[in-house]
Motif scaffolding. Sequence first.
Motif, short mmCIF file in Angstrom:
data_model
loop_
_atom_site.label_atom_id
_atom_site.label_comp_id
_atom_site.label_asym_id
_atom_site.label_seq_id
_atom_site.Cartn_x
_atom_site.Cartn_y
_atom_site.Cartn_z
N TRP A 1 34.94 36.24 30.64
CA TRP A 1 33.72 36.54 29.88
C TRP A 1 33.64 35.67 28.63
O TRP A 1 32.61 35.12 28.29
CB TRP A 1 33.66 38.01 29.47
N ARG B 1 25.57 42.00 32.71
CA ARG B 1 25.65 40.63 32.24
C ARG B 1 24.49 39.81 32.78
O ARG B 1 23.98 40.07 33.87
CB ARG B 1 26.95 39.98 32.72
N GLY C 1 25.80 34.77 31.55
CA GLY C 1 26.98 35.62 31.54
C GLY C 1 27.12 36.53 30.32
O GLY C 1 28.04 37.32 30.24
N LEU D 1 27.08 40.38 38.42
CA LEU D 1 26.91 40.19 36.98
C LEU D 1 25.99 41.26 36.41
O LEU D 1 26.28 41.87 35.38
CB LEU D 1 26.36 38.80 36.68
N LEU E 1 32.61 32.23 29.42
CA LEU E 1 31.18 32.18 29.71
C LEU E 1 30.37 32.19 28.42
O LEU E 1 29.36 31.52 28.30
CB LEU E 1 30.79 33.40 30.56
#
Length: 254
Positions: free
Chosen positions: A240, A69, A74, A64, A243
């Motif tokens: 993504w 991220r 996230g 991540l 998240l």
Amino acid sequence: MPALFGKNKEEVEKPISLRDQKEELEEDVSLLEREDKSSVRKVISEVRETIREATRASLRDVKLLEEGRCPNCGRKTRQFLFTTVCEYCGWSSFITPKRGHVAIHLRDGRAIESHTVFRTVQGDVLGITDDVVRVRVPQDNIGYIEYIWTDDEIAERREQLRREQLVVCDWCGREVQWDEYVAVTYVAFGKEQQRFLFCSEKCKQAFQRQYSMRIHRNCYERPCTGCNECIKRYPDEETWEKLEEKGVRPEDKR
Ligand SMILES: [Zn+2]
Ligand SMILES: [Zn+2]
Ligand SMILES: [Zn+2]
């Protein structure tokens, strides 16, 4: 994990050497082994599983972070010279000076200098110098913590970050900064998804012409979302987005 390592380490004030503990334990274990072999095996496999879980979690965090991220929520992080922060959930990671030092300013105006600091789960701050904890300052006594960097260290870090943010074009080899234009393509020539980066659309197209895809995969023309013909190594946009959809902003989570 808590079942095995949950004993609060903070509460063990008396320094017990690991070796003494181990010897004592070995006696108990051999006794246990004579009476109950399966429970010893169970503990060993529990330890293995704990290590496996922790490794999986760290790998996830590293992945991540590599993608810029937050390992906690996230979302996209912001990178400063020595610090990465998530403006959404408040997660942060930071490096303390290697050549400089840290000053813990107390509420009463005094300051304690230390090579580096570590914040315990309870919020107290440990001042560490030469690998030795010299002070433990209760959270309530701390005014603020000052990080003192040397100019060299700042200059080196700037250069290091600049190099890390460089992208080498997979077609022409030109180096570009991440924040300049970078074209991306995902493709699976073998079993696994791969990612290629280019300095321009022109280079991307030249690459795609040179390495045409087998018809049944057709990676260039369709998004990776929903494709199940290869092993995914990069999260897709949908992941993504999911998240990022997650709930409301957690209140001031440290
Ligand atoms: Zn976050
Ligand atoms: Zn190029
Ligand atoms: Zn594909």
